[in-house]
Design a protein around this motif. Sequence first.
Motif, mmCIF file in Angstrom:
data_model
loop_
_atom_site.group_PDB
_atom_site.id
_atom_site.type_symbol
_atom_site.label_atom_id
_atom_site.label_comp_id
_atom_site.label_asym_id
_atom_site.label_seq_id
_atom_site.Cartn_x
_atom_site.Cartn_y
_atom_site.Cartn_z
ATOM 1 N N LYS A 1 -3.706 -10.743 -5.479
ATOM 2 C CA LYS A 1 -5.131 -10.437 -5.669
ATOM 3 C C LYS A 1 -5.923 -10.749 -4.397
ATOM 4 O O LYS A 1 -6.802 -9.984 -3.994
ATOM 5 C CB LYS A 1 -5.704 -11.205 -6.864
ATOM 6 C CG LYS A 1 -7.104 -10.724 -7.198
ATOM 7 C CD LYS A 1 -7.681 -11.371 -8.423
ATOM 8 C CE LYS A 1 -9.059 -10.805 -8.696
ATOM 9 N NZ LYS A 1 -9.705 -11.434 -9.832
ATOM 10 N N GLU B 1 -8.041 -8.039 -2.361
ATOM 11 C CA GLU B 1 -9.471 -8.269 -2.101
ATOM 12 C C GLU B 1 -9.801 -8.099 -0.626
ATOM 13 O O GLU B 1 -10.771 -7.450 -0.255
ATOM 14 C CB GLU B 1 -9.869 -9.682 -2.555
ATOM 15 C CG GLU B 1 -10.058 -9.798 -4.053
ATOM 16 C CD GLU B 1 -10.403 -11.204 -4.508
ATOM 17 O OE1 GLU B 1 -10.627 -11.386 -5.707
ATOM 18 O OE2 GLU B 1 -10.436 -12.133 -3.667
ATOM 19 N N ASP C 1 -9.842 -3.412 -11.774
ATOM 20 C CA ASP C 1 -10.636 -4.631 -12.035
ATOM 21 C C ASP C 1 -10.981 -5.328 -10.725
ATOM 22 O O ASP C 1 -12.099 -5.825 -10.543
ATOM 23 C CB ASP C 1 -9.848 -5.597 -12.938
ATOM 24 C CG ASP C 1 -9.732 -5.067 -14.359
ATOM 25 O OD1 ASP C 1 -10.474 -4.133 -14.699
ATOM 26 O OD2 ASP C 1 -8.882 -5.579 -15.112
ATOM 27 N N THR C 2 -10.010 -5.367 -9.806
ATOM 28 C CA THR C 2 -10.247 -6.027 -8.519
ATOM 29 C C THR C 2 -11.293 -5.255 -7.704
ATOM 30 O O THR C 2 -12.156 -5.863 -7.068
ATOM 31 C CB THR C 2 -8.925 -6.141 -7.718
ATOM 32 O OG1 THR C 2 -7.937 -6.681 -8.570
ATOM 33 C CG2 THR C 2 -9.076 -7.022 -6.500
ATOM 34 N N ARG D 1 -13.717 -3.535 -8.877
ATOM 35 C CA ARG D 1 -15.019 -3.839 -9.497
ATOM 36 C C ARG D 1 -15.542 -5.194 -8.995
ATOM 37 O O ARG D 1 -16.719 -5.330 -8.660
ATOM 38 C CB ARG D 1 -14.866 -3.859 -11.025
ATOM 39 C CG ARG D 1 -16.191 -3.705 -11.766
ATOM 40 C CD ARG D 1 -16.013 -3.703 -13.260
ATOM 41 N NE ARG D 1 -15.118 -2.662 -13.715
ATOM 42 C CZ ARG D 1 -14.058 -2.863 -14.489
ATOM 43 N NH1 ARG D 1 -13.729 -4.066 -14.877
ATOM 44 N NH2 ARG D 1 -13.304 -1.861 -14.864
ATOM 45 N N GLU D 2 -14.660 -6.184 -8.931
ATOM 46 C CA GLU D 2 -15.076 -7.517 -8.471
ATOM 47 C C GLU D 2 -15.475 -7.502 -7.000
ATOM 48 O O GLU D 2 -16.474 -8.111 -6.609
ATOM 49 C CB GLU D 2 -13.942 -8.526 -8.697
ATOM 50 C CG GLU D 2 -13.773 -8.904 -10.164
ATOM 51 C CD GLU D 2 -12.542 -9.776 -10.391
ATOM 52 O OE1 GLU D 2 -12.175 -10.545 -9.497
ATOM 53 O OE2 GLU D 2 -11.947 -9.669 -11.477
ATOM 54 N N ASN E 1 -16.529 -4.942 -5.332
ATOM 55 C CA ASN E 1 -17.803 -4.211 -5.278
ATOM 56 C C ASN E 1 -18.982 -5.152 -5.476
ATOM 57 O O ASN E 1 -19.961 -5.103 -4.738
ATOM 58 C CB ASN E 1 -17.832 -3.146 -6.386
ATOM 59 C CG ASN E 1 -17.482 -1.765 -5.864
ATOM 60 O OD1 ASN E 1 -17.560 -1.510 -4.660
ATOM 61 N ND2 ASN E 1 -17.098 -0.884 -6.744
ATOM 62 N N ALA E 2 -18.854 -6.017 -6.484
ATOM 63 C CA ALA E 2 -19.943 -6.963 -6.784
ATOM 64 C C ALA E 2 -20.138 -7.932 -5.622
ATOM 65 O O ALA E 2 -21.286 -8.245 -5.244
ATOM 66 C CB ALA E 2 -19.620 -7.722 -8.068
ATOM 67 N N LEU E 3 -19.046 -8.402 -5.029
ATOM 68 C CA LEU E 3 -19.130 -9.346 -3.894
ATOM 69 C C LEU E 3 -19.784 -8.673 -2.686
ATOM 70 O O LEU E 3 -20.622 -9.261 -2.003
ATOM 71 C CB LEU E 3 -17.730 -9.837 -3.502
ATOM 72 C CG LEU E 3 -17.054 -10.838 -4.428
ATOM 73 C CD1 LEU E 3 -15.609 -11.049 -4.006
ATOM 74 C CD2 LEU E 3 -17.793 -12.173 -4.412
ATOM 75 N N ASP F 1 -17.741 -11.694 -21.207
ATOM 76 C CA ASP F 1 -16.879 -12.084 -20.087
ATOM 77 C C ASP F 1 -16.333 -13.502 -20.260
ATOM 78 O O ASP F 1 -15.165 -13.775 -19.990
ATOM 79 C CB ASP F 1 -17.646 -11.982 -18.755
ATOM 80 C CG ASP F 1 -17.700 -10.547 -18.268
ATOM 81 O OD1 ASP F 1 -16.867 -9.749 -18.723
ATOM 82 O OD2 ASP F 1 -18.588 -10.230 -17.464
ATOM 83 N N GLN G 1 -12.540 -14.905 -20.768
ATOM 84 C CA GLN G 1 -11.968 -15.987 -19.957
ATOM 85 C C GLN G 1 -11.417 -17.102 -20.836
ATOM 86 O O GLN G 1 -10.372 -17.675 -20.542
ATOM 87 C CB GLN G 1 -13.033 -16.552 -19.014
ATOM 88 C CG GLN G 1 -13.245 -15.687 -17.778
ATOM 89 C CD GLN G 1 -14.173 -16.340 -16.785
ATOM 90 O OE1 GLN G 1 -15.099 -17.052 -17.154
ATOM 91 N NE2 GLN G 1 -13.946 -16.093 -15.509
ATOM 92 N N GLU H 1 -13.188 -20.890 -11.883
ATOM 93 C CA GLU H 1 -13.778 -19.659 -12.422
ATOM 94 C C GLU H 1 -14.304 -19.844 -13.847
ATOM 95 O O GLU H 1 -15.379 -19.351 -14.172
ATOM 96 C CB GLU H 1 -12.749 -18.517 -12.395
ATOM 97 C CG GLU H 1 -12.437 -18.039 -10.987
ATOM 98 C CD GLU H 1 -11.427 -16.901 -10.932
ATOM 99 O OE1 GLU H 1 -11.051 -16.354 -11.985
ATOM 100 O OE2 GLU H 1 -11.006 -16.561 -9.816
#
Lengths: 318, 236
Positions: free
Chosen positions: A80, A84, A113-114, A116-117, A119-121, B4, B8, B226
């Motif tokens: 991951k 990233e 999913d990665t 999307r994450e 993108n947010a960062l 979310d 988790q 997290e």
Amino acid sequence: MAMNESQAPSLAEKLQSLPKQVIYGILLVTCTVPLFFSVKLPNKPIDASIDFYGQTMKLPDNGRVIICSDWTNSTRGESKGEMEVLLKLLMRKHIKFVLMSIGDVQAPQVAKDTIREVNALEKLTGGTPYKEFEDYVNLGYFAAGEGTILAVNNKILSIAQGKKDFPEGAGPKDALQSPVFQGVKSVEDFNMFYLVTASSTNRTVLERITKCPLMFMVSGVMVPENNSYYAAKQLKGLCGGVKGVYDLETLMENGINNGSDSVESDLYRGEKIPGWPGKGNTGKGTAYYLALHFALALLIIAVIVGNVGMLLSKKGSK
Amino acid sequence: MNYDLLKQLVAVTATLGLYSVLYKENKFYRFWEHVFLGLASGWALVALWTEVLKSGWWDKMLGASASDGNTASMGYWMYVVLLPIGLMGYLVFSKKHNWISKIPIGMILGFYSGQQFGAWMTYYGPLFTASMKPILPNQSGFFKPADAAAGSVYGSEALTNIISLITVLTVLTYFLFSFDVKGKLLKASSTTGRWLLMIGFGAIFGSTVMMRFTLLIDRMYFIWIEFIKQGLFHMK
């Protein structure tokens, strides 16, 4: 009383028979506590990582690449972080990409999913988020890896034919209609083929992709094998495990041959390759590197303790 | 609790469940193991249809009409031939007709063998070439300076190449199984090869351990940072 004393385990026996629950407990604490401290360890990126960064940075802005994402959550710890850092690099250079997988049916969803994450960062640091279908197109999973990769090399449009992409908030769309495929006639129209893997798909790709340069991101256990391919120049660059991720994060922060704090490298002599200082470059590599060092130190101590115990018991038996 | 965080929480419980086996075998572990297996099987079954059979066979056979920005495509009825060929594979379970299963298996073997000719050369060719390295220096210094010209071989590089050559040759002699290794030189070479292989395996084992540690660190990061720190306490 004397009999009890003679039956008590000696130091040598104690050192060699620590309960496994105690060892696991110590390991869990060792791997957890450093995560709460943000310590940036000194780092000298290796040539394979420098090449990975340098070659990616040399890709033309608004270029086009293929990402074959063959990892799932079982190797999230390493893969991951790799995914990233690759996505950050491509997004900052506005490089479009085709996403595909030959390794595991879960891989395309994990990759999405990665994205999307990341993108947010990137949005947090002023970057432009990538839109599915417009900036990248997801071809999903292909069951016959060998045949598929051969087809990618020889007739890439044939593998995308009939494949649908499912961008959020829209119906299924023909993958070939995506702007990513506009003007594509063969795999040579792609600037790089990236493989993010934790399985043997590295060999499948290495054996069959001949018309497009390759770069791999592999798990730590695969580094010795893939180093041979990098040394034989079959790969343009290689990112291996957490060390590779930390190298790339360091390079993204400082660049190559780019001033006092930057990474100096003979591989790019006379060239200045910039970084993005202060632009959210730290990720999983930086977060895990300290904890990994503590875990490795624990392993070394455990080996020493076990061996000291063995030596003492041998000495006692003589 | 938002969605979310709930996701988790389930993931954290599953992680703890699977790690609980480190203490001892228990029902909590077994439960999560079965949940994992069930999910993986279900996902694979759906993906088999959506990602493989539908897009790669069914849709191509039937074709599609233009809709929602997608262009129309012709159906190719010849794809129907693939169905009986595929089904032949299942006759491996029949005692009487299992010979029929050899037809699709033979096809697969044929396709694969054909590919391997080219694949073998693409894979090994550059490795062979990269093994041919100069072992004699053509420059006077030992260490390579930063501004060394292309093609120059310094002492340190020549030494590295000699070690590489010795490793290749001694390891190859270790794998000489077709005749009895009797000569002193060959025996010494074979033993050296074995030692070098052990060192190589040690390095690989080190990488393996490092990877396993990273997977554990990642799980701890997920639970403590997290989920607890960022999810429950909203701390950065």
